[in-house]
Design a protein around this motif. Sequence first.
Motif, PDB file in Angstrom:
ATOM      1  N   ARG A 114       7.306   0.923   5.203  1.00  0.00           N
ATOM      2  CA  ARG A 114       6.775   0.258   4.013  1.00  0.00           C
ATOM      3  C   ARG A 114       6.638   1.301   2.911  1.00  0.00           C
ATOM      4  O   ARG A 114       5.940   2.301   3.070  1.00  0.00           O
ATOM      5  N   ILE A 115       7.307   1.060   1.807  1.00  0.00           N
ATOM      6  CA  ILE A 115       7.317   2.003   0.692  1.00  0.00           C
ATOM      7  C   ILE A 115       6.635   1.355  -0.501  1.00  0.00           C
ATOM      8  O   ILE A 115       7.101   0.316  -0.997  1.00  0.00           O
ATOM      9  N   PRO A 116       5.536   1.926  -0.993  1.00  0.00           N
ATOM     10  CA  PRO A 116       4.862   1.333  -2.154  1.00  0.00           C
ATOM     11  C   PRO A 116       5.688   1.493  -3.416  1.00  0.00           C
ATOM     12  O   PRO A 116       6.396   2.488  -3.601  1.00  0.00           O
ATOM     13  N   LEU A 117       5.611   0.491  -4.281  1.00  0.00           N
ATOM     14  CA  LEU A 117       6.265   0.523  -5.576  1.00  0.00           C
ATOM     15  C   LEU A 117       5.260   0.906  -6.644  1.00  0.00           C
ATOM     16  O   LEU A 117       4.091   0.525  -6.577  1.00  0.00           O
ATOM     17  N   SER A 118       5.729   1.664  -7.613  1.00  0.00           N
ATOM     18  CA  SER A 118       4.879   2.064  -8.720  1.00  0.00           C
ATOM     19  C   SER A 118       4.799   0.912  -9.717  1.00  0.00           C
ATOM     20  O   SER A 118       5.830   0.394 -10.177  1.00  0.00           O
ATOM     21  N   ILE A 119       3.580   0.504 -10.046  1.00  0.00           N
ATOM     22  CA  ILE A 119       3.354  -0.638 -10.924  1.00  0.00           C
ATOM     23  C   ILE A 119       3.194  -0.154 -12.354  1.00  0.00           C
ATOM     24  O   ILE A 119       2.485   0.829 -12.624  1.00  0.00           O
ATOM     25  N   ALA A 120       3.835  -0.837 -13.292  1.00  0.00           N
ATOM     26  CA  ALA A 120       3.735  -0.483 -14.698  1.00  0.00           C
ATOM     27  C   ALA A 120       2.323  -0.730 -15.218  1.00  0.00           C
ATOM     28  O   ALA A 120       1.518  -1.433 -14.594  1.00  0.00           O
ATOM     29  N   SER A 121       2.027  -0.130 -16.360  1.00  0.00           N
ATOM     30  CA  SER A 121       0.669  -0.229 -16.916  1.00  0.00           C
ATOM     31  C   SER A 121       0.271  -1.662 -17.223  1.00  0.00           C
ATOM     32  O   SER A 121      -0.902  -2.024 -17.112  1.00  0.00           O
ATOM     33  N   ASP A 122       1.232  -2.508 -17.604  1.00  0.00           N
ATOM     34  CA  ASP A 122       0.899  -3.905 -17.895  1.00  0.00           C
ATOM     35  C   ASP A 122       0.871  -4.776 -16.651  1.00  0.00           C
ATOM     36  O   ASP A 122       0.527  -5.958 -16.714  1.00  0.00           O
ATOM     37  N   GLY A 123       1.237  -4.216 -15.496  1.00  0.00           N
ATOM     38  CA  GLY A 123       1.202  -4.960 -14.241  1.00  0.00           C
ATOM     39  C   GLY A 123       2.292  -5.990 -14.084  1.00  0.00           C
ATOM     40  O   GLY A 123       2.273  -6.758 -13.123  1.00  0.00           O
ATOM     41  N   LEU A 124       3.280  -6.002 -14.976  1.00  0.00           N
ATOM     42  CA  LEU A 124       4.313  -7.031 -14.936  1.00  0.00           C
ATOM     43  C   LEU A 124       5.608  -6.549 -14.311  1.00  0.00           C
ATOM     44  O   LEU A 124       6.556  -7.335 -14.199  1.00  0.00           O
ATOM     45  N   SER A 125       5.683  -5.297 -13.885  1.00  0.00           N
ATOM     46  CA  SER A 125       6.895  -4.785 -13.239  1.00  0.00           C
ATOM     47  C   SER A 125       6.513  -3.669 -12.285  1.00  0.00           C
ATOM     48  O   SER A 125       5.433  -3.071 -12.406  1.00  0.00           O
ATOM     49  N   ALA A 126       7.390  -3.413 -11.341  1.00  0.00           N
ATOM     50  CA  ALA A 126       7.170  -2.357 -10.355  1.00  0.00           C
ATOM     51  C   ALA A 126       8.528  -1.800  -9.951  1.00  0.00           C
ATOM     52  O   ALA A 126       9.535  -2.520  -9.934  1.00  0.00           O
ATOM     53  N   SER A 127       8.567  -0.511  -9.627  1.00  0.00           N
ATOM     54  CA  SER A 127       9.828   0.134  -9.272  1.00  0.00           C
ATOM     55  C   SER A 127       9.564   1.269  -8.303  1.00  0.00           C
ATOM     56  O   SER A 127       8.435   1.759  -8.172  1.00  0.00           O
ATOM     57  N   ALA A 128      10.628   1.692  -7.644  1.00  0.00           N
ATOM     58  CA  ALA A 128      10.535   2.808  -6.706  1.00  0.00           C
ATOM     59  C   ALA A 128      11.941   3.246  -6.330  1.00  0.00           C
ATOM     60  O   ALA A 128      12.914   2.485  -6.455  1.00  0.00           O
ATOM     61  N   GLN A 129      12.055   4.502  -5.895  1.00  0.00           N
ATOM     62  CA  GLN A 129      13.272   5.015  -5.292  1.00  0.00           C
ATOM     63  C   GLN A 129      13.035   5.117  -3.793  1.00  0.00           C
ATOM     64  O   GLN A 129      12.055   5.717  -3.356  1.00  0.00           O
ATOM     65  N   VAL A 130      13.924   4.523  -3.036  1.00  0.00           N
ATOM     66  CA  VAL A 130      13.721   4.374  -1.591  1.00  0.00           C
ATOM     67  C   VAL A 130      14.863   5.060  -0.852  1.00  0.00           C
ATOM     68  O   VAL A 130      16.033   4.704  -1.041  1.00  0.00           O
TER      69      VAL A 130
END
Length: 634
Positions: free
Chosen positions: A391-407
Amino acid sequence: MPEILLQKLGSLAQHERRLRLVWGIARIVAITVSLFLIFTGIDWLIDLWRDTPGWLRWGMRFTVAGTMGWLTWQWLIKPWNQGLSGNELALWVESQDACYGHNLVTAVQLNAPGANQSGMSKELIAKVTQNAETMAEHADFTELLDQRRWRWSWTLQLPALLIPLVLWLKWPDTTAILWQRFMGSAQPIPRSVHLLNITPTLQPSGEPATLTYLVTGNWSQEMTGAVEIRPEGQAKETYPLRFHTVTNEGALFTTSLPASSTSFTHDAWLYDGRSHESGEINFVPRPVLTSWEASLLLPRYVGLRPDGSPYELPQPKGDLKPVPGSVARIQVSTPTPIAEAYAELLAPLLPELGAQLALPVGPVAVPFLLHAEQSLGWTPSAAGPLLPLARIPLSIASDGLSASAQVALPSQAAAYRIVVSDQHGLTNRPIPRRSISFHPDEVPVITLLPERFSQPSEGAEELDLDGMPVPLGRSIRISYLVRDDLAIDSVVFRYRINEGPWEQLPLTEAKAGQQGTFDFKTGAITSSQPKDQIAFHTVQPADPERELGRVQGGGRFDFQTRSIPQLKLGDTLEYYLEARDRHADPDRNLGRSVVRRKSIVSESQFIDWVVNVVQQENRLRQVEKQQRKVFEPR
């Protein structure tokens, strides 16, 4: 008043007062205890279904207190204060025993202080008084009292005392709590079964809801209770409450409700227990994914962009097709803010055994797997033979409307899915998943182009020169194409004479400034002259920022046979091309072209071969022309 009469009547008055006192107390205690038992029983019964209203509890306390006060006044204080006069006592004695013939009451009345004795003889008064004294001297007025009141008092007192005692001995906690509640305490009444609502307040809208209660005490699996729900602005409804499972803390009893989006409150009852606080259910929408983008960062050995960053390949629909060593870049967006997001890598369950048993790739019915994944949102049609790997956590944007990660993608991974949850703890449902299909870094594919004359003047370009011999001392025109899925590294020319050892000749790569438009027919550059030689070059991409730069190439060069000193007429020359990619494995297989064989001949033999090929080509053309005439319309 004669002393004997005073003593007898005084004793009668004292006994009567004691009897009245005991009888009054007995009746007051009996009525008070009865009211207490009735009112606590009402409290116990009402509490089975709901909290006893405060006004009712206060009303019961005031009723008991008021009744006790009124009875105490009527049966204790008032009779005690009023007392009994001698005249009343004498009349009462004569009413109980007629033998006194009004002598007793007459003697009391005539000898009372201030009695009106006018017109009466003192001797008569004395005679009447003496008769009364004589009759009373040996009499006991107290025997005329109704002694049954003692027995009645005990008859009332015993049940009034024994019943509370028996209840206390049988149910000490309940009896004590009922007494405390009657006195004003708010403690709950003990029950054999206790219910605690553990259902989360927030539920996803438009989905069936399950209400869960933790049950402790003397419960059994056969018990069936009831749950009452009260939707806003609608009539209340009742659903059965049934046993679900056992936990370390007790048993879980649940009821399932149809899908709804209307908030409601709920209470539950099971045997003699109930939930003391109404539960509340509010519906909120689940978070959803509005976009899902994925790309692959290729290994560094493939090459880098002009800015020094690794190449990135978009992956349509989020399905990943990486080579080992790739890193996935994942980005999702949602219409509402999220609090947590993670990518979960999934791997096959016992992949080696699955391969041996030829398990299908599609959905399979694995009961325990479906049960384990039910809480995470898999449905039977979506759950395959896969288990969570990482399980890899995604980084959430400051507005909480998007998330991303490198896996980083381990080789065991076969799929992945994205799970997001909002501030209420609700996750997206259903949870879609995407495939991960690893494919190996293929070896380069190198192809020898059809043979042609070195110079256009030496013959027609369209002639099939396959198997063309080589005049001794002349060169061999070699043209080729090479392709690779990621990055071509180098090309080597290998040859040998008469089954001898293979010799190699590395081909020099052309510089970028020498390159132009690539000609896939000749393996050269369109701007080059026929005699120009470019041993090896790669095709530059139109967009170096997005497209790989070494996936295809080729070359055209002349191999000089005169450089082989031991070569002579009649020898056989074999050659092929070998291509290497930029994979880091040093023992990796190489891409190879087909092997071509050339016979070493004299100039006259070469001319004869060419003339023969031309004649055969002319005959073939004549036959083709005649066949076309047959099918031409007349």
